[in-house]
Motif scaffolding. Sequence first.
Motif, PDB file in Angstrom:
ATOM      1  N   SER A 128       0.850  -1.183   0.000  1.00  0.00           N
ATOM      2  CA  SER A 128       0.000   0.000   0.000  1.00  0.00           C
ATOM      3  C   SER A 128       0.884   1.230   0.000  1.00  0.00           C
ATOM      4  CB  SER A 128      -0.888  -0.013   1.244  1.00  0.00           C
ATOM      5  OG  SER A 128      -1.730   1.124   1.238  1.00  0.00           O
ATOM      6  N   ALA A 129       0.492   2.259  -0.736  1.00  0.00           N
ATOM      7  CA  ALA A 129       1.280   3.494  -0.775  1.00  0.00           C
ATOM      8  C   ALA A 129       0.344   4.687  -0.843  1.00  0.00           C
ATOM      9  CB  ALA A 129       2.211   3.496  -1.996  1.00  0.00           C
ATOM     10  N   ALA A 130       0.798   5.800  -0.248  1.00  0.00           N
ATOM     11  CA  ALA A 130       0.038   7.045  -0.349  1.00  0.00           C
ATOM     12  C   ALA A 130       0.640   7.899  -1.461  1.00  0.00           C
ATOM     13  CB  ALA A 130       0.097   7.806   0.969  1.00  0.00           C
ATOM     14  N   ILE A 131      -0.215   8.573  -2.202  1.00  0.00           N
ATOM     15  CA  ILE A 131       0.268   9.531  -3.204  1.00  0.00           C
ATOM     16  C   ILE A 131      -0.251  10.923  -2.808  1.00  0.00           C
ATOM     17  CG2 ILE A 131       0.472   7.855  -5.086  1.00  0.00           C
ATOM     18  CD1 ILE A 131      -2.210   8.888  -6.175  1.00  0.00           C
ATOM     19  N   SER A 132       0.370  11.948  -3.366  1.00  0.00           N
ATOM     20  CA  SER A 132      -0.006  13.314  -2.999  1.00  0.00           C
ATOM     21  C   SER A 132      -1.423  13.623  -3.475  1.00  0.00           C
ATOM     22  CB  SER A 132       0.974  14.309  -3.626  1.00  0.00           C
ATOM     23  OG  SER A 132       0.721  14.405  -5.024  1.00  0.00           O
ATOM     24  N   THR A 133      -1.993  14.689  -2.925  1.00  0.00           N
ATOM     25  CA  THR A 133      -3.351  15.072  -3.342  1.00  0.00           C
ATOM     26  C   THR A 133      -3.379  15.484  -4.823  1.00  0.00           C
ATOM     27  OG1 THR A 133      -2.844  17.192  -2.292  1.00  0.00           O
ATOM     28  CG2 THR A 133      -4.313  15.705  -1.098  1.00  0.00           C
ATOM     29  N   ASN A 134      -2.336  16.192  -5.283  1.00  0.00           N
ATOM     30  CA  ASN A 134      -2.294  16.534  -6.710  1.00  0.00           C
ATOM     31  C   ASN A 134      -2.258  15.277  -7.576  1.00  0.00           C
ATOM     32  OD1 ASN A 134      -2.455  19.319  -6.815  1.00  0.00           O
ATOM     33  ND2 ASN A 134      -0.236  19.635  -6.707  1.00  0.00           N
ATOM     34  N   ASP A 135      -1.437  14.316  -7.167  1.00  0.00           N
ATOM     35  CA  ASP A 135      -1.338  13.075  -7.942  1.00  0.00           C
ATOM     36  C   ASP A 135      -2.645  12.279  -7.888  1.00  0.00           C
ATOM     37  OD1 ASP A 135       1.184  13.555  -8.893  1.00  0.00           O
ATOM     38  OD2 ASP A 135       2.202  12.471  -7.281  1.00  0.00           O
ATOM     39  N   ALA A 136      -3.324  12.346  -6.750  1.00  0.00           N
ATOM     40  CA  ALA A 136      -4.613  11.645  -6.628  1.00  0.00           C
ATOM     41  C   ALA A 136      -5.629  12.260  -7.599  1.00  0.00           C
ATOM     42  CB  ALA A 136      -5.123  11.721  -5.198  1.00  0.00           C
ATOM     43  N   GLU A 137      -5.632  13.595  -7.683  1.00  0.00           N
ATOM     44  CA  GLU A 137      -6.535  14.274  -8.624  1.00  0.00           C
ATOM     45  C   GLU A 137      -6.202  13.856 -10.058  1.00  0.00           C
ATOM     46  OE1 GLU A 137      -9.124  16.818  -7.950  1.00  0.00           O
ATOM     47  OE2 GLU A 137      -8.918  15.633  -6.114  1.00  0.00           O
ATOM     48  N   ARG A 138      -4.891  13.817 -10.337  1.00  0.00           N
ATOM     49  CA  ARG A 138      -4.431  13.464 -11.687  1.00  0.00           C
ATOM     50  C   ARG A 138      -4.840  12.025 -12.027  1.00  0.00           C
ATOM     51  NH1 ARG A 138       1.033  15.158 -11.010  1.00  0.00           N
ATOM     52  NH2 ARG A 138       0.169  17.255 -10.912  1.00  0.00           N
ATOM     53  N   LEU A 139      -4.578  11.118 -11.112  1.00  0.00           N
ATOM     54  CA  LEU A 139      -4.901   9.706 -11.352  1.00  0.00           C
ATOM     55  C   LEU A 139      -6.408   9.525 -11.544  1.00  0.00           C
ATOM     56  CD1 LEU A 139      -4.078   6.727 -11.524  1.00  0.00           C
ATOM     57  CD2 LEU A 139      -4.101   6.630  -9.017  1.00  0.00           C
ATOM     58  N   SER A 140      -7.179  10.243 -10.727  1.00  0.00           N
ATOM     59  CA  SER A 140      -8.627  10.152 -10.840  1.00  0.00           C
ATOM     60  C   SER A 140      -9.089  10.629 -12.224  1.00  0.00           C
ATOM     61  CB  SER A 140      -9.243  10.995  -9.725  1.00  0.00           C
ATOM     62  OG  SER A 140     -10.586  11.221  -9.968  1.00  0.00           O
ATOM     63  N   GLY A 141      -8.477  11.726 -12.702  1.00  0.00           N
ATOM     64  CA  GLY A 141      -8.810  12.252 -14.033  1.00  0.00           C
ATOM     65  C   GLY A 141      -8.459  11.270 -15.136  1.00  0.00           C
ATOM     66  N   ILE A 142      -7.289  10.665 -15.009  1.00  0.00           N
ATOM     67  CA  ILE A 142      -6.839   9.697 -16.021  1.00  0.00           C
ATOM     68  C   ILE A 142      -7.778   8.489 -16.052  1.00  0.00           C
ATOM     69  CG2 ILE A 142      -4.972   8.100 -16.643  1.00  0.00           C
ATOM     70  CD1 ILE A 142      -2.998  10.172 -15.408  1.00  0.00           C
ATOM     71  N   LEU A 143      -8.186   8.028 -14.844  1.00  0.00           N
ATOM     72  CA  LEU A 143      -9.073   6.854 -14.764  1.00  0.00           C
ATOM     73  C   LEU A 143     -10.433   7.128 -15.415  1.00  0.00           C
ATOM     74  CD1 LEU A 143      -8.249   5.585 -11.184  1.00  0.00           C
ATOM     75  CD2 LEU A 143      -8.174   4.192 -13.261  1.00  0.00           C
ATOM     76  N   LYS A 144     -10.860   8.384 -15.355  1.00  0.00           N
ATOM     77  CA  LYS A 144     -12.147   8.719 -15.983  1.00  0.00           C
ATOM     78  C   LYS A 144     -12.045   8.600 -17.499  1.00  0.00           C
ATOM     79  CE  LYS A 144     -14.131  11.417 -12.318  1.00  0.00           C
ATOM     80  NZ  LYS A 144     -13.434  12.381 -11.489  1.00  0.00           N
ATOM     81  N   ILE A 145     -10.872   8.966 -18.010  1.00  0.00           N
ATOM     82  CA  ILE A 145     -10.669   8.898 -19.466  1.00  0.00           C
ATOM     83  C   ILE A 145     -10.416   7.444 -19.894  1.00  0.00           C
ATOM     84  CG2 ILE A 145      -9.143   9.634 -21.373  1.00  0.00           C
ATOM     85  CD1 ILE A 145      -8.564  12.156 -19.543  1.00  0.00           C
ATOM     86  N   ASP A 146      -9.611   6.736 -19.111  1.00  0.00           N
ATOM     87  CA  ASP A 146      -9.234   5.368 -19.461  1.00  0.00           C
ATOM     88  C   ASP A 146      -9.304   4.459 -18.235  1.00  0.00           C
ATOM     89  OD1 ASP A 146      -8.156   3.014 -20.325  1.00  0.00           O
ATOM     90  OD2 ASP A 146      -6.118   3.798 -20.630  1.00  0.00           O
TER      91      ASP A 146
END
Length: 328
Positions: free
Chosen positions: A81-99
């Motif tokens: 398990s790993a924590a990522i920054s809030t900016n990275d979480a926003e980015r990952l969430s955006g990417i997941l919506k697209i793909d």
Amino acid sequence: MNRADVEGKIVFFNRPMQADLISTFEAYGGCVDQRYDGAREAAKLGAVGTIVRSMNLRLDDLPHTGAMSYGNTPVNVRIPSAAISTNDAERLSGILKIDPKVKFYFKQNCKQLKDVQSYNVIGQITGSQYPNEIIVVGGHLDSWDLGDGSHDDGAGCVQSMDVLRLLKETGVRPKRTIRVVLFMNEENGLRGGRKYAEIAKRKGEKHIFALESDSGGFTPRGFSFDGPDYKINQILNWKPLFEPYLIHYFKKGGSGADIGPLKNKNLVLAGLRPDSQRYFDHHHAANDTFDAVNKRELELGAATMTALIYLIDKYGFNSIEQKNKIKD
Ligand SMILES: [Zn+2]
């Protein structure tokens, strides 16, 4: 979560801290299950890893660490398990919506080292009249290793030591014993706090009050208290003495992790409550460093703690008999 959705996958926990709560500690409390229990829960359903949004209200690039538990999950089926920054979480969430089929790779090299012997650090002014009545004030010495732990909890340690210094400097000779305890190992299992309480009990020491500062070195707002109502009510009567300094928060509630093991039915436990708005900007992150502590705010916290300790030392607590007499 259900098995069909997560089996063989990395689970991403992205529930942000609730920004509309005025207490950021409450917001943290409502979120930290993702970090603490997330991997254990996801593993039960066949996930291969978990990624957690950092417990931080601010959008920035810093990952925040913290305690997690695998419960009784056998070692061979534990997942990383790993924590990522809030900016990275926003980015990952955006990417997941697209793909939704995006691939995520992570590699870790963390490990659990063997326990080593360590110590609480204790100093005191012995009471001139009631040396056996002990008032504890403390914070914790350990911190997460990615910052230097200035707010969590270097601030609490120096403020606690400063209580003794300020009493000395103002020429106050305490009637009761004022003891500073810098607790070891709060973050990783509370071993210092538990050991302190265990030894105090074994020695039959009489603690009448314990105060912890472990909520950051920010502008003090007041205290929260845990203990018998009639004693807390006595303290609440002193609130007007603090209000000219904009210290107004005197409420029943939690105290501090390290002093928690001391709890008994007679003891009053308290926690310094500083302004909490910036605490989670730094909590368990690389920017929990000395430069992030404002000297004046830190000193105001120490003075606030000293004032409360002074009052408790001076007046003690009414016994239940005295209290009933006042009522009659
Ligand atoms: Zn802490």
